[in-house]
Design a protein around this motif. Sequence first.
Motif, PDB file in Angstrom:
ATOM      1  N   GLY A  35      24.197  23.256  17.974  1.00 38.11           N
ATOM      2  CA  GLY A  35      25.073  23.605  16.865  1.00 38.11           C
ATOM      3  C   GLY A  35      25.334  25.099  16.746  1.00 38.11           C
ATOM      4  N   ASP A  36      24.276  25.911  16.869  1.00 40.48           N
ATOM      5  CA  ASP A  36      24.461  27.354  16.710  1.00 40.48           C
ATOM      6  C   ASP A  36      25.347  27.911  17.808  1.00 40.48           C
ATOM      7  N   THR A  59      20.400  22.857  14.127  1.00 41.01           N
ATOM      8  CA  THR A  59      21.729  22.721  13.528  1.00 41.01           C
ATOM      9  C   THR A  59      22.421  21.491  14.104  1.00 41.01           C
ATOM     10  N   ASP A  60      22.417  20.421  13.323  1.00 40.92           N
ATOM     11  CA  ASP A  60      23.019  19.184  13.855  1.00 40.92           C
ATOM     12  C   ASP A  60      24.522  19.140  13.558  1.00 40.92           C
ATOM     13  N   PHE A  62      26.297  17.497  11.434  1.00 42.95           N
ATOM     14  CA  PHE A  62      26.685  17.605  10.025  1.00 42.95           C
ATOM     15  C   PHE A  62      26.703  19.058   9.565  1.00 42.95           C
ATOM     16  N   GLU A  63      25.660  19.781  10.011  1.00 40.64           N
ATOM     17  CA  GLU A  63      25.552  21.179   9.608  1.00 40.64           C
ATOM     18  C   GLU A  63      26.724  21.990  10.186  1.00 40.64           C
ATOM     19  N   VAL A  64      27.083  21.670  11.452  1.00 39.51           N
ATOM     20  CA  VAL A  64      28.222  22.379  12.063  1.00 39.51           C
ATOM     21  C   VAL A  64      29.478  22.132  11.226  1.00 39.51           C
ATOM     22  N   ARG A  66      29.712  21.381   8.104  1.00 41.88           N
ATOM     23  CA  ARG A  66      29.592  22.092   6.827  1.00 41.88           C
ATOM     24  C   ARG A  66      29.945  23.564   6.995  1.00 41.88           C
ATOM     25  N   ARG A  67      29.409  24.171   8.046  1.00 47.89           N
ATOM     26  CA  ARG A  67      29.646  25.611   8.253  1.00 47.89           C
ATOM     27  C   ARG A  67      31.128  25.884   8.552  1.00 47.89           C
ATOM     28  N   GLN A  70      32.895  25.852   5.349  1.00 52.23           N
ATOM     29  CA  GLN A  70      32.629  27.080   4.597  1.00 52.23           C
ATOM     30  C   GLN A  70      33.448  28.251   5.126  1.00 52.23           C
TER      31      GLN A  70
END
Length: 465
Positions: A35-36, A59-60, A62-64, A66-67, A70
């Motif tokens: 993810g990062d 960083t899975d 979902f987190e990607v 979300r970012r 943002q």
Amino acid sequence: MTAVLVVDDVPAMGEQYAYDLKRVGKFQTIVAGGGDEALDVLAREPIDCVVLDLEMPGTDGFEVLRRLQQRGIDTPVIVYTGTGSYDRCVQAVRLGAYGFVDKTEPIERVVQEIENALSRGRLVRELRTLRSRVDGEASLVGESAPMRALRDAIARVAPISSSVLIVGESGTGKELVARALHRRGPGEKAPLVAVNSAALPEQLVESELFGHERGAFTGADRLRRGAFENAAGGTLFLDEIGELPLPAQAKLLRVLEDRKVMRLGGDRPIQITARVVAATNRDLEREIAAGRFRQDLFYRLNVHTVRVPPLRERLADLPSLIGHLLQAIAVQLGVRPKTIEPDAIALLTAYDWRKNNVRELRNCLERMLIASDGPSIGSGDVPPEIRGDAGRAPRSTPGDEPDDDASAPAGTLKALKAQAEREILLAALETHDWHVTRTAEALGLADHSSLLKIMRRHGLSKGAH
Ligand SMILES: Nc1ncnc2c1ncn2[C@@H]1O[C@H](COP(=O)(O)OP(=O)(O)OP(=O)(O)O)[C@@H](O)[C@H]1O
Ligand SMILES: [Mg+2]
């Protein structure tokens, strides 16, 4: 080529997807191992679409998502998952993913999803530019003194809720002024309801403006709100008010005096909260004198009067108006925009815009845009009826040996003679509806081919028949 970023924590998996996509022949691929790393690549590279694994350590997926949200990055993302969990896919879509596929599905499905996502992205961008252009079109273009005065008048009366009468010749932009008044008015967020008084059949005036209850008359099978009610808190724009029949004028007057309307067949008065803006291209004082318009209604409507100047009184605005309209027309027709050459603008400036003002200019530009071959519009593309009016020069007597050098330096006798010859030709062609034989006869030339020869010298052969 479309750049696709494939994100997977299992290198063999990511590489396989990248390889399969590359083999389709339309994609160029980059692989990220987490993810990062994916977020880094997205910040650095122009990526068109992301194929994203949901299950990754750290960083899975979902987190990607979300970012990305943002950061306001709207690159389309297709997620893929090996768990087959429908709920997780739905969750990803809620976080902004465009679509999802299962790892067991064939690569064609991924390709399809990518292509759908890309075409939706294009549509979204197109819509965004269209919106901004359409909003732009609704603004009044022009920096001339009369336009500045108009804008001042709009700014002064817009915040007041009294009636406004907009007067001006046909096609000068009265509707744009009404919209500007609404936008800057007290009920800016409320509706603007436009009613074309000229198109209102007399029997329908009341039900259109005031509404009717169910069963008020035969055919009234349901309740209908009138324009006054629909415009509550906003603006009721009564366009072409000069065309309203006298009986309807009487009804409108009564309503404006009471500040109340009653639906046809109804028994409950409804308070009017809309501001009334009316427009006309007629001289209402003359209409009053002729008994066609009620004086008392006139005084109700013109608490404030805004006069929209005709185009010929603000020729200084032509270049910016032309640029603005060409752009708007190209967007509307979905064609490539073109520039316009200065000598074509000069011809347009010399024309007496009397018939339909900005609307006539707009129509003329549309014709020129479509008819011109090159990337820009030149003087040759200006329609003959517009060109014919341009700067009628003093006539010299026909029979004078016409000079044939149209390219002589400006100001020399030769150039002046060529100019005069051109004007004479144009006037004669206009008179004879561009009929070559008749024009040749009228000018006392031997035959139509001598006329054609002279016309060609002046670049005038286009509209002739
Ligand atoms: N100042 C301006 N800037 C940009 N576009 C304009 C301007 N004035 C007029 N237009 C454009 O010209 C066209 C005619 O304007 P509009 O419909 O407002 O005229 P009108 O005065 O209501 O005409 P009519 O009396 O025939 O109803 C519209 O396409 C409008 O967008
Ligand atoms: Mg109008």
